[in-house]
Design a protein around this motif. Structure first.
Motif, mmCIF file in Angstrom:
data_model
loop_
_atom_site.group_PDB
_atom_site.id
_atom_site.type_symbol
_atom_site.label_atom_id
_atom_site.label_comp_id
_atom_site.label_asym_id
_atom_site.label_seq_id
_atom_site.Cartn_x
_atom_site.Cartn_y
_atom_site.Cartn_z
ATOM 1 N N UNK A 369 0.836 -1.219 0.000
ATOM 2 C CA UNK A 369 0.000 0.000 0.000
ATOM 3 C C UNK A 369 0.864 1.260 0.000
ATOM 4 N N UNK A 370 1.971 1.223 0.742
ATOM 5 C CA UNK A 370 2.855 2.400 0.785
ATOM 6 C C UNK A 370 3.399 2.703 -0.608
ATOM 7 N N UNK A 371 3.775 1.642 -1.312
ATOM 8 C CA UNK A 371 4.363 1.829 -2.647
ATOM 9 C C UNK A 371 3.294 2.272 -3.651
ATOM 10 N N UNK A 372 2.146 1.613 -3.586
ATOM 11 C CA UNK A 372 1.088 1.926 -4.572
ATOM 12 C C UNK A 372 0.458 3.303 -4.343
ATOM 13 N N UNK A 373 0.391 3.735 -3.090
ATOM 14 C CA UNK A 373 -0.308 4.997 -2.811
ATOM 15 C C UNK A 373 0.574 6.227 -3.052
ATOM 16 N N UNK A 431 -6.925 11.303 -0.159
ATOM 17 C CA UNK A 431 -7.033 10.095 -0.992
ATOM 18 C C UNK A 431 -5.805 9.199 -0.777
ATOM 19 N N UNK A 432 -4.654 9.821 -0.610
ATOM 20 C CA UNK A 432 -3.428 9.056 -0.350
ATOM 21 C C UNK A 432 -3.583 8.298 0.966
ATOM 22 N N UNK A 433 -3.966 9.052 2.004
ATOM 23 C CA UNK A 433 -4.024 8.391 3.315
ATOM 24 C C UNK A 433 -5.118 7.331 3.379
ATOM 25 N N UNK A 434 -6.184 7.538 2.614
ATOM 26 C CA UNK A 434 -7.282 6.572 2.625
ATOM 27 C C UNK A 434 -6.775 5.163 2.285
ATOM 28 N N UNK A 435 -5.772 5.094 1.435
ATOM 29 C CA UNK A 435 -5.232 3.790 1.038
ATOM 30 C C UNK A 435 -4.410 3.144 2.161
ATOM 31 N N UNK A 436 -3.996 3.969 3.133
ATOM 32 C CA UNK A 436 -3.217 3.439 4.254
ATOM 33 C C UNK A 436 -4.096 3.174 5.485
ATOM 34 N N UNK A 437 -5.285 3.760 5.435
ATOM 35 C CA UNK A 437 -6.212 3.677 6.573
ATOM 36 C C UNK A 437 -6.449 2.247 7.081
ATOM 37 N N UNK A 438 -6.590 1.242 6.197
ATOM 38 C CA UNK A 438 -6.869 -0.109 6.699
ATOM 39 C C UNK A 438 -5.765 -0.672 7.602
ATOM 40 N N UNK A 439 -4.591 -0.042 7.596
ATOM 41 C CA UNK A 439 -3.464 -0.608 8.341
ATOM 42 C C UNK A 439 -3.233 0.084 9.686
ATOM 43 N N UNK A 440 -4.066 1.081 10.007
ATOM 44 C CA UNK A 440 -3.808 1.831 11.238
ATOM 45 C C UNK A 440 -4.884 1.568 12.281
ATOM 46 N N UNK A 441 -4.500 1.766 13.530
ATOM 47 C CA UNK A 441 -5.463 1.668 14.626
ATOM 48 C C UNK A 441 -5.313 2.910 15.473
ATOM 49 N N UNK A 442 -6.235 3.834 15.386
ATOM 50 C CA UNK A 442 -6.112 5.091 16.133
ATOM 51 C C UNK A 442 -5.071 5.999 15.488
#
Ligand SMILES: Cc1cc2nc3c(=O)[nH]c(=O)nc-3n(C[C@H](O)[C@H](O)[C@H](O)COP(=O)(O)OP(=O)(O)OC[C@H]3O[C@@H](n4cnc5c(N)ncnc54)[C@H](O)[C@@H]3O)c2cc1C
Length: 489
Positions: A369-373, A431-442
């Motif tokens: 996700x980091x690379x694709x986003x 939009x960038x962060x939305x792609x990383x959202x599934x990997x974060x908690x809080x």
């Protein structure tokens, strides 16, 4: 929209717009229009304003005064707000007077420390801005290994005062950030793996609460408030003074940046994902991805080794064998080189958006996700604040900052100068962060533009206790321009 709601939502803007006129007509009037705590219109009697000004040691500024436009400006150029009054407090007594003035009149109150809040919480339209900017002294005592910072001091002052004595505590990565909001929100920095968050180094604070009382809070006095201010932000009062634990420290540290072209991001991140879990507390290292002004996109590793440089070289060696670095500036250098190197990039007046999340594990899916986003645009960057180490050894509810089990904070930050780019830039960053959202908690409240709407959820298991303490010390929610905690009913 109901008429009453409409009036409330538009009032702040219309009061602000009316001020120039009101000041011109000021002599003919007996009162000044302002905004109340709940967004309604109130009148401030001129006689009361005059009396308030006379009680203060620092100046009380109004629209039209020389210093007014300078004083209302905050770091993020996105926020152009016009308080009815700005009390530039010179000392704790001024803070008490300003808190009492706002509380007595139910006047909207913002508290400005260093002015770096991403959502601009330290300045308000139509209310009283309690400005701590000139209360900025920091001293350090080598005998007791303590630093004392006034509520409006900047991180540069804290680092400088401590380093003079061969001492240090955790401070953030841009030196013009204020100690006030930074400390009350948690405090991540390049030494947090070794010494913990800044709140883990807070020994005591002096706090003016909503009733105008000055309270010392520490592990021995007002323990509930001491717990709450370590993560609960400015919800509980105005901190006029902080006392920090310092640690012996050689300021000549192995530090710098290693850069690879972005096409090597997978190789670098795959290695990092396997490697980071076994690192020593001395090593602060985390990836960043950004595009330089000449259009070259890179993946970078920022390094600070807070121990014997020879041991640091050894620990870093495997990373240096990865790929073909474009640049490797890691060397023994003064700690303040790193602590100030981003001061210009993130200078005052930049229009900025930030969003972050706490990550427990750097998984292959997150690396994908980091690379694709990644967005190759010099206005935006992906950053990490490495956590773990001493941060993670503090119990989840030992302080009001509950995100202890994260190994790192990941953040997307944008900066631009043209107001016409605001909407587009925020949309890109979101939009960038939305792609990383599934990997974060809080997330970490302090590095976040939007989180004000989270209704306390981000405080997690700390929220209920915070809300009870809020009800005890600020039942009317005077201190509401922050990541607000509602008083328990
Ligand atoms: C360029 C930049 C770099 C940053 N780097 C880091 C970093 O490395 N690590 C990190 O953890 N964070 C970092 N931050 C986030 C920073 O911690 C927050 O923006 C923090 O709120 C800044 O505090 P301030 O006093 O400057 O802000 P302000 O805008 O003055 O205040 C922020 C909030 O805190 C309240 N407040 C401020 N001072 C007081 C006080 N004395 N008493 C009571 N309430 C107060 C305000 O009312 C407001 O709600 C950075 C921010 C920026 C803009």
């Amino acid at each position: 929209m109901k008429r009453r709601e409409f009036c409330r939502t538009t009032l702040a803007a219309s009061v602000a717009a009316a001020y120039p006129f009101m000041m011109n007509a000021a002599l003919a009037q007996t009162s000044v229009a302002a905004v109340s705590l709940d967004g309604g219109e109130i009148e401030l009697e001129k006689a009361a304003i005059r009396e308030f000004a006379q009680q203060l040691n620092g100046p009380l500024l109004m629209p039209g005064d020389d210093q007014y436009d300078y004083a209302r400006r905050v770091w993020n150029g996105m926020h152009d707000r016009r308080p009815a009054l700005i009390a530039r407090c010179a000392n704790t007594e001024d803070v008490r007077q300003a808190v009492a003035f706002a509380a007595d009149r139910q006047l909207l109150l913002s508290v400005r420390g260093g002015g770096h809040s991403w959502p601009g919480k330290s300045v308000c339209d139509g209310g009283l801005m309690l400005d701590l900017a000139t209360m900025n002294t920091v001293t350090a005592d080598p005998a007791t290994r303590r630093a004392y910072a006034q509520g409006g001091a900047l991180l540069n002052g804290l680092d400088t005062a401590a380093l003079q004595h061969g001492l240090v505590t955790t401070a953030g990565v841009v030196s013009h950030t204020g100690v006030g909001g930074f400390t009350l929100g948690g405090g991540f920095g390049r030494l947090n793996r070794k010494y913990g968050l800044t709140i883990d180094n807070l020994v005591s604070a002096e706090l003016v609460t909503a009733d105008g009382e000055l309270r010392t809070v520490s592990a021995e006095q007002n323990e509930d408030l001491f717990w709450a201010i370590r993560g609960g932000g400015g919800n509980f009062g105005v901190a006029t003074k902080f006392e920090y634990q310092l640690h012996p420290f050689d300021r000549n540290v192995l530090s710098g940046m290693i850069l690879w072209s972005i096409d090597q991001a997978r190789e670098v991140l795959d290695f990092y994902g396997e490697w980071y879990a076994g690192l020593s507390d001395d090593l602060y290292i985390g990836p960043a991805m950004f595009t330089m002004p000449d259009g070259t996109s890179v993946i970078a590793m920022e390094v600070v080794y807070a121990g014997d440089p020879a041991a640091g070289e050894k620990e870093l060696a495997p990373l240096r064998k990865i790929g073909r670095p474009m640049d490797d500036s890691v060397k023994i250098q003064d700690y303040m080189v790193m602590q100030t190197q981003e001061d210009g990039t993130w200078g005052h007046g930049v229009r900025s958006y930030a969003k972050n999340g706490m990550v427990k594990e750097i998984t292959p899916a997150l690396i994908d996700a980091l690379i694709e986003s990644f967005v190759p645009d010099p206005r935006f960057a992906f950053f990490t604040h490495t956590s773990g180490g001493a941060v993670g050894r503090v119990d989840e509810l030992a302080t009001a900052f509950p995100h202890r089990n994260a190994e790192t904070m990941i953040a997307v930050i944008g900066g631009w100068m043209d107001p016409a780019q605001d909407d587009e830039s925020m949309a890109i960053a979101r939009a960038w962060f939305k792609q990383l959202q599934p990997f974060v908690g809080g997330y970490y409240d302090n590095i976040d533009f939007d989180g004000a709407n989270s209704k306390g959820r981000n405080y997690g298991p700390a929220y209920d206790r915070l809300s009870v303490i809020k009800a005890q010390y600020d039942p009317g929610n005077l201190f509401r321009l922050n990541r607000n905690i509602k008083p328990a009913v």
